[in-house]
Design a protein around this motif. Structure first.
Motif, PDB file in Angstrom:
ATOM      1  N   GLU A 110       0.835  -1.207   0.000  1.00 56.11           N
ATOM      2  CA  GLU A 110       0.000   0.000   0.000  1.00 56.11           C
ATOM      3  C   GLU A 110       0.868   1.255   0.000  1.00 56.11           C
ATOM      4  N   GLN A 111       1.917   1.254   0.823  1.00 55.72           N
ATOM      5  CA  GLN A 111       2.828   2.399   0.849  1.00 55.72           C
ATOM      6  C   GLN A 111       3.528   2.567  -0.500  1.00 55.72           C
ATOM      7  N   LEU A 112       3.925   1.463  -1.079  1.00 56.52           N
ATOM      8  CA  LEU A 112       4.585   1.502  -2.383  1.00 56.52           C
ATOM      9  C   LEU A 112       3.638   2.061  -3.442  1.00 56.52           C
ATOM     10  N   SER A 113       2.407   1.616  -3.399  1.00 50.44           N
ATOM     11  CA  SER A 113       1.401   2.114  -4.339  1.00 50.44           C
ATOM     12  C   SER A 113       1.218   3.624  -4.184  1.00 50.44           C
ATOM     13  N   ASP A 114       1.184   4.088  -2.933  1.00 53.97           N
ATOM     14  CA  ASP A 114       1.078   5.531  -2.685  1.00 53.97           C
ATOM     15  C   ASP A 114       2.288   6.268  -3.256  1.00 53.97           C
ATOM     16  N   MET A 115       3.473   5.700  -3.068  1.00 55.15           N
ATOM     17  CA  MET A 115       4.701   6.318  -3.598  1.00 55.15           C
ATOM     18  C   MET A 115       4.631   6.445  -5.116  1.00 55.15           C
ATOM     19  N   ILE A 116       4.147   5.399  -5.759  1.00 56.23           N
ATOM     20  CA  ILE A 116       4.049   5.409  -7.220  1.00 56.23           C
ATOM     21  C   ILE A 116       3.056   6.464  -7.666  1.00 56.23           C
ATOM     22  N   ARG A 117       1.918   6.544  -6.992  1.00 53.33           N
ATOM     23  CA  ARG A 117       0.909   7.563  -7.338  1.00 53.33           C
ATOM     24  C   ARG A 117       1.478   8.976  -7.188  1.00 53.33           C
TER      25      ARG A 117
END
Length: 123
Positions: A110-117
């Motif tokens: 989830e954190q990684l997904s936020d970083m990508i966004r």
């Protein structure tokens, strides 16, 4: 077409990759003629055999085909094949590597997904 020759990789591979890039970008549409090995050799100031090796590599993969006496052409369906190949390379080179590094750092999916966004901007 323009590439700068990278001394760390074989020139014939760079020529093949440049042709692939041009096919993917639509600069070399399917069924269009590819520059000849002599044109590549003159443009990049390399041995025609080196240029031929890059072109032949793509012919061996079915991306290009030869019309006898005319030259090499982009095969129908080549763009889709190359797009799939590059997507798989992207996954292996970037996504898998990123996931391993994220796991080492304790970053959740989830954190990684936020970083990508966020597009790589720092918090």
């Amino acid at each position: 077409m323009s590439i700068s020759i990278d001394d760390s990789r074989p020139i014939f591979m760079q020529i093949a990759e440049r042709i692939e890039d041009d096919i993917i970008q639509g600069l070399l549409p399917e069924e269009s003629q590819v520059p000849s090995k002599n044109q590549f050799a003159a443009f990049y100031q390399i041995n025609p055999a080196t240029a031929a090796k890059g072109v032949n590599q793509l012919a061996d993969q079915g991306i290009l085909y030869k019309k006898r006496g005319i030259g090499m052409f982009v095969a129908t369906g080549s763009r889709a094949i190359l797009m799939e190949k590059r997507r798989e390379q992207f996954f292996e080179q970037y996504v898998v590597t990123m996931m391993h590094e994220a796991e080492k750092l304790g970053i959740t999916p989830e954190q990684l997904s936020d970083m990508i966004r966020r597009g790589g901007t720092k918090p």
